[in-house]
Design a protein around this motif. Structure first.
Motif, mmCIF file in Angstrom:
data_model
loop_
_atom_site.group_PDB
_atom_site.id
_atom_site.type_symbol
_atom_site.label_atom_id
_atom_site.label_comp_id
_atom_site.label_asym_id
_atom_site.label_seq_id
_atom_site.Cartn_x
_atom_site.Cartn_y
_atom_site.Cartn_z
ATOM 1 N N LYS A 58 0.648 -1.273 0.178
ATOM 2 C CA LYS A 58 0.063 -0.030 0.100
ATOM 3 C C LYS A 58 0.834 1.388 0.125
ATOM 4 O O LYS A 58 0.389 2.511 -0.441
ATOM 5 C CB LYS A 58 -0.922 0.010 1.164
ATOM 6 C CG LYS A 58 -1.991 -0.980 1.253
ATOM 7 C CD LYS A 58 -2.998 -0.794 2.215
ATOM 8 C CE LYS A 58 -2.558 -1.288 3.688
ATOM 9 N NZ LYS A 58 -3.753 -1.300 4.678
ATOM 10 N N SER A 82 -3.426 -3.549 -1.282
ATOM 11 C CA SER A 82 -3.618 -4.378 -0.009
ATOM 12 C C SER A 82 -3.585 -5.752 -0.473
ATOM 13 O O SER A 82 -4.202 -6.151 -1.268
ATOM 14 C CB SER A 82 -4.664 -3.881 0.876
ATOM 15 O OG SER A 82 -4.778 -4.862 1.716
ATOM 16 N N ARG A 131 -0.921 6.444 8.112
ATOM 17 C CA ARG A 131 -1.439 5.508 6.931
ATOM 18 C C ARG A 131 -0.161 5.105 6.181
ATOM 19 O O ARG A 131 0.837 5.591 5.991
ATOM 20 C CB ARG A 131 -2.573 6.572 6.254
ATOM 21 C CG ARG A 131 -3.593 7.002 6.758
ATOM 22 C CD ARG A 131 -4.410 7.886 5.966
ATOM 23 N NE ARG A 131 -3.466 9.265 6.013
ATOM 24 C CZ ARG A 131 -4.032 10.268 5.009
ATOM 25 N NH1 ARG A 131 -5.003 10.141 4.324
ATOM 26 N NH2 ARG A 131 -3.166 11.311 5.118
ATOM 27 N N ARG A 136 -4.922 7.622 0.803
ATOM 28 C CA ARG A 136 -6.208 7.251 1.069
ATOM 29 C C ARG A 136 -6.791 7.104 2.423
ATOM 30 O O ARG A 136 -5.896 6.955 3.529
ATOM 31 C CB ARG A 136 -6.305 5.789 0.704
ATOM 32 C CG ARG A 136 -5.971 5.587 -0.906
ATOM 33 C CD ARG A 136 -5.889 4.190 -1.391
ATOM 34 N NE ARG A 136 -5.864 4.032 -2.687
ATOM 35 C CZ ARG A 136 -5.430 2.729 -3.505
ATOM 36 N NH1 ARG A 136 -5.837 1.557 -2.707
ATOM 37 N NH2 ARG A 136 -5.373 2.592 -4.784
ATOM 38 N N GLY A 137 -8.032 6.911 2.867
ATOM 39 C CA GLY A 137 -8.535 6.817 4.191
ATOM 40 C C GLY A 137 -8.337 8.020 5.178
ATOM 41 O O GLY A 137 -7.977 9.063 4.672
ATOM 42 N N VAL A 138 -8.620 7.710 6.430
ATOM 43 C CA VAL A 138 -8.476 8.652 7.510
ATOM 44 C C VAL A 138 -7.261 8.669 8.147
ATOM 45 O O VAL A 138 -6.735 7.581 8.611
ATOM 46 C CB VAL A 138 -9.758 8.499 8.368
ATOM 47 C CG1 VAL A 138 -9.873 9.474 9.402
ATOM 48 C CG2 VAL A 138 -11.197 8.675 7.593
ATOM 49 N N SER A 139 -6.696 9.709 8.309
ATOM 50 C CA SER A 139 -5.286 9.855 9.130
ATOM 51 C C SER A 139 -5.501 9.685 10.615
ATOM 52 O O SER A 139 -6.867 9.656 11.059
ATOM 53 C CB SER A 139 -4.660 11.183 8.972
ATOM 54 O OG SER A 139 -5.244 12.084 9.604
ATOM 55 N N VAL A 216 -6.246 2.823 11.724
ATOM 56 C CA VAL A 216 -6.086 3.644 10.920
ATOM 57 C C VAL A 216 -5.945 2.713 9.465
ATOM 58 O O VAL A 216 -6.541 2.986 8.065
ATOM 59 C CB VAL A 216 -4.988 4.618 10.785
ATOM 60 C CG1 VAL A 216 -4.811 5.293 9.773
ATOM 61 C CG2 VAL A 216 -5.473 5.683 11.856
ATOM 62 N N ASN A 217 -4.869 1.468 9.304
ATOM 63 C CA ASN A 217 -4.776 1.041 8.288
ATOM 64 C C ASN A 217 -5.793 -0.156 8.284
ATOM 65 O O ASN A 217 -5.258 -1.289 7.202
ATOM 66 C CB ASN A 217 -3.367 0.509 8.466
ATOM 67 C CG ASN A 217 -2.552 1.856 8.269
ATOM 68 O OD1 ASN A 217 -2.271 2.078 7.189
ATOM 69 N ND2 ASN A 217 -1.781 2.136 9.188
ATOM 70 N N ASN A 218 -6.633 -0.562 9.213
ATOM 71 C CA ASN A 218 -7.469 -1.755 9.188
ATOM 72 C C ASN A 218 -6.698 -3.022 8.980
ATOM 73 O O ASN A 218 -7.038 -3.906 8.091
ATOM 74 C CB ASN A 218 -8.471 -1.632 7.854
ATOM 75 C CG ASN A 218 -9.487 -2.935 7.823
ATOM 76 O OD1 ASN A 218 -10.127 -3.060 8.859
ATOM 77 N ND2 ASN A 218 -10.058 -3.493 6.790
ATOM 78 N N ASP A 222 -7.702 -6.420 7.014
ATOM 79 C CA ASP A 222 -7.058 -6.864 5.918
ATOM 80 C C ASP A 222 -6.305 -8.473 6.139
ATOM 81 O O ASP A 222 -6.259 -8.895 5.205
ATOM 82 C CB ASP A 222 -5.917 -6.009 5.678
ATOM 83 C CG ASP A 222 -6.231 -4.652 4.746
ATOM 84 O OD1 ASP A 222 -7.642 -4.688 4.789
ATOM 85 O OD2 ASP A 222 -5.614 -3.965 4.415
#
Length: 315
Positions: A58, A82, A131, A136-139, A216-218, A222
């Protein structure tokens, strides 16, 4: 193309992981966490002209390193996705059920930890991001600024295994009302003051930072998706090698492998007639969990928490 980030990365369990893959010269392999390419380069050294290696990551910096390697070696391709999405990528490339081995080296790489601008660590002050893919995504800063106190506490407790999660979450919410968090050192200081019992030799913000990064990175979501996708991608006899760096990851990997060793019967209601196939294991576990050697621990202290598990697909 030369990539020089200024931050070194030592690949953990390098020889052991690639040996566990049992690389076949003409096989197709997946490196689900390319990083800086340590495992990938060793795999490529054991592949023949018909072998293939597909790398996933990523992180844009890792992808840049991977693209440089791909330009040097036509057997290698890297994609910015991912490993949770490896099923879709493999299907698009016509490789489903044809992969000889999948390697997942979990966690955060040294360049990510050591670069203050990535916001993963409180050791050096930097923007509160965390991140793996900053586009991408929320910090972490955005999450801390908007999440309810109960959600912040849940992240600290479930993902960071922080026993003072509630107290620390309340301290964060109280401070953000005065001034938002933008820097790692600022957040670490508030967490430090709110933690009433410090573990010897460990910064009091360590567990909360781990929880934030995982959220934050799920990372756990994942991992669960990636394990299932990896099993489907593998050919019969293919190997799955996973290196974990904390108990939450390793627990998911261990339970996943145990479930598949038992077949499907373990999830069925009692007294329900089932076909014989339900009792047939889907995988075989190879050996016991493996840890870094004394020599590796001396050379790279970050390897101390690494644990590697290996499975082979049976059907």
């Amino acid at each position: 193309m030369t990539i020089d980030s200024g931050f070194n990365h030592i690949t953990v369990l390098l020889d052991e992981a690639v040996e566990a893959l049992a690389v076949r010269a003409d096989g197709c392999y997946l490196d689900g966490t390319f990083g800086r390419g340590g495992h990938s380069r060793l795999i490529l050294s054991q592949l023949g002209s018909d072998g293939k290696l597909l790398g996933f990551d990523k992180d844009p910096q890792a992808i840049a390193t991977g693209q440089a390697l791909a330009a040097e070696d036509g057997r290698f391709v890297v994609v910015q996705r991912s490993f949770a999405e490896l099923g879709a990528e493999v299907a698009e490339r016509g490789m489903a059920g044809k992969v000889a081995g999948v390697l997942l080296d979990l966690g955060v790489s040294s360049p990510q930890l050591d670069d203050p601008e990535r916001g993963f660590s409180f050791m050096n002050d930097g923007p509160l991001d965390m991140r793996m893919d900053p586009t991408r995504g929320v910090s972490a800063a955005q999450f801390i600024a908007t999440a309810p106190v109960e959600e912040i506490a849940r992240v600290f407790k479930e993902y960071g295994e922080e026993r003072f999660a509630g107290r620390m979450a309340r301290a964060v919410v109280e401070r953000r009302e005065i001034q938002p968090f933008e820097r790692t050192a600022d957040l670490a200081e508030v967490l430090k003051v709110a933690n009433p019992a410090w573990e010897k030799g460990k910064n009091p913000a360590t567990r909360a930072f781990q929880g934030l990064r995982i959220h934050v990175n799920n990372e756990l979501g994942d991992l669960e998706a990636g394990l299932e996708a990896a099993l489907e991608a593998l050919e019969v006899g293919g190997r799955l090698v996973v290196i974990s760096f904390h108990s939450l990851e390793d627990r998911i990997v261990k339970l996943f492998m145990r479930r598949l060793v038992k077949g499907e019967s373990d999830n069925l209601p009692r007294n329900l007639p089932v076909r014989f196939e339900a009792f047939v294991p889907k995988i075989k576990i190879h050996g016991k969990p493996q840890f870094a050697s004394e020599a590796e621990l001396k050379a790279n202290p970050r390897s101390r928490s690494a644990v590697m598990r290996v499975a082979e697909k049976l059907r």
